[in-house]
Motif scaffolding. Sequence first.
Motif, PDB file in Angstrom:
ATOM      1  N   UNK A 125       9.319  11.484  -3.819  1.00  0.00           N
ATOM      2  CA  UNK A 125       7.877  11.277  -3.953  1.00  0.00           C
ATOM      3  C   UNK A 125       7.428  10.240  -2.935  1.00  0.00           C
ATOM      4  N   UNK A 126       6.224  10.432  -2.407  1.00  0.00           N
ATOM      5  CA  UNK A 126       5.639   9.534  -1.431  1.00  0.00           C
ATOM      6  C   UNK A 126       4.162   9.380  -1.763  1.00  0.00           C
ATOM      7  N   UNK A 127       3.641   8.150  -1.653  1.00  0.00           N
ATOM      8  CA  UNK A 127       2.237   7.979  -1.976  1.00  0.00           C
ATOM      9  C   UNK A 127       1.692   6.618  -1.615  1.00  0.00           C
ATOM     10  N   UNK A 128       0.568   6.318  -2.242  1.00  0.00           N
ATOM     11  CA  UNK A 128      -0.102   5.047  -2.007  1.00  0.00           C
ATOM     12  C   UNK A 128       0.078   4.150  -3.225  1.00  0.00           C
ATOM     13  N   UNK A 129       0.016   2.852  -2.978  1.00  0.00           N
ATOM     14  CA  UNK A 129       0.253   1.878  -4.030  1.00  0.00           C
ATOM     15  C   UNK A 129      -0.806   0.792  -3.985  1.00  0.00           C
ATOM     16  N   UNK A 130      -1.145   0.258  -5.122  1.00  0.00           N
ATOM     17  CA  UNK A 130      -1.986  -0.925  -5.223  1.00  0.00           C
ATOM     18  C   UNK A 130      -1.083  -2.085  -5.614  1.00  0.00           C
ATOM     19  N   UNK A 131      -0.464  -2.698  -4.615  1.00  0.00           N
ATOM     20  CA  UNK A 131       0.449  -3.835  -4.793  1.00  0.00           C
ATOM     21  C   UNK A 131       1.572  -3.556  -5.783  1.00  0.00           C
ATOM     22  N   UNK A 132       2.002  -2.301  -5.872  1.00  0.00           N
ATOM     23  CA  UNK A 132       3.092  -1.953  -6.765  1.00  0.00           C
ATOM     24  C   UNK A 132       2.688  -1.806  -8.214  1.00  0.00           C
TER      25      UNK A 132
ATOM     26  N   UNK B   6       3.897  18.299  -7.480  1.00  0.00           N
ATOM     27  CA  UNK B   6       3.379  17.442  -8.533  1.00  0.00           C
ATOM     28  C   UNK B   6       2.616  16.269  -7.950  1.00  0.00           C
ATOM     29  N   UNK B   7       1.664  15.789  -8.707  1.00  0.00           N
ATOM     30  CA  UNK B   7       0.925  14.575  -8.397  1.00  0.00           C
ATOM     31  C   UNK B   7       1.100  13.656  -9.595  1.00  0.00           C
ATOM     32  N   UNK B   8       1.452  12.401  -9.335  1.00  0.00           N
ATOM     33  CA  UNK B   8       1.724  11.468 -10.429  1.00  0.00           C
ATOM     34  C   UNK B   8       0.935  10.179 -10.230  1.00  0.00           C
TER      35      UNK B   8
ATOM     36  N   UNK C 174       2.682  11.988  -4.427  1.00  0.00           N
ATOM     37  CA  UNK C 174       2.908  13.434  -4.383  1.00  0.00           C
ATOM     38  C   UNK C 174       4.408  13.634  -4.302  1.00  0.00           C
ATOM     39  N   UNK C 175       4.906  14.581  -5.078  1.00  0.00           N
ATOM     40  CA  UNK C 175       6.331  14.862  -5.056  1.00  0.00           C
ATOM     41  C   UNK C 175       6.609  16.341  -5.003  1.00  0.00           C
ATOM     42  N   UNK C 176       7.765  16.679  -4.501  1.00  0.00           N
ATOM     43  CA  UNK C 176       8.213  18.062  -4.471  1.00  0.00           C
ATOM     44  C   UNK C 176       9.590  18.124  -5.114  1.00  0.00           C
ATOM     45  N   UNK C 177       9.689  18.825  -6.243  1.00  0.00           N
ATOM     46  CA  UNK C 177      10.949  18.973  -6.953  1.00  0.00           C
ATOM     47  C   UNK C 177      11.792  20.066  -6.330  1.00  0.00           C
TER      48      UNK C 177
ATOM     49  N   UNK D  13       0.795  -1.230   0.000  1.00  0.00           N
ATOM     50  CA  UNK D  13       0.000   0.000   0.000  1.00  0.00           C
ATOM     51  C   UNK D  13       0.830   1.284   0.000  1.00  0.00           C
ATOM     52  N   UNK D  14       2.155   1.194   0.066  1.00  0.00           N
ATOM     53  CA  UNK D  14       2.998   2.382   0.116  1.00  0.00           C
ATOM     54  C   UNK D  14       3.914   2.466  -1.101  1.00  0.00           C
ATOM     55  N   UNK D  15       4.163   3.691  -1.547  1.00  0.00           N
ATOM     56  CA  UNK D  15       5.097   3.921  -2.651  1.00  0.00           C
ATOM     57  C   UNK D  15       6.074   5.012  -2.235  1.00  0.00           C
ATOM     58  N   UNK D  16       7.349   4.776  -2.505  1.00  0.00           N
ATOM     59  CA  UNK D  16       8.408   5.720  -2.202  1.00  0.00           C
ATOM     60  C   UNK D  16       9.342   5.767  -3.400  1.00  0.00           C
TER      61      UNK D  16
END
Length: 174
Positions: A126-133, A157-159, A139-142, A103-106
């Motif tokens: 960037x940090x966010x949520x994941x659906x099993x990868x 940014x939102x990706x 959300x990221x900050x450049x 559930x997590x993305x980094x």
Amino acid sequence: MFKNLLFLLLVLITGPLYAQSGEQDSRIERKQFDDILFSPGLIVQHETFLEFNIMFGDVTAIDNGKIPVIGVDGFRIGVETNLRDGRHHTIAPKIGYEISATVFALRLSVVNYFQNGHSEFRVLPELGISLYGWANLTYGYGIPFNDGNLNNVSSHRVALSFNLDRRLKDALFN
């Protein structure tokens, strides 16, 4: 300063590549990246950008019945573009490292934006949520390191990105 920053970024990215092999044998082994994935995505940062990446990493799909461990980690190399003609066309090669599990993305990337002779180098956590990868919403900050006067690239940014792999898709939909 720039050399120190690149060295620090290299240490942060390659740190997870090394693992202890056990108490009896304390040699350091290099982690093997056996999987290659195509990772397209959509980015909103003042304008809409598309991203195209190739990921060299490991897909993990272990469902032990209690807490599934499903995801992907590895290096990403790719490009972002806003697909516009003329003076506002922007293209950005990038390289980074991603860990997205359950559930997590980094993700940590370095990106260099080019637009009409202007250039802007950024470090992008960037940090966010994941659906099993398989699908990640981050959300990221450049963090810019120079002022390239690019008017269509925001720091925020939102990706939405996808790691296209059958094992990840099967874990999500089956």
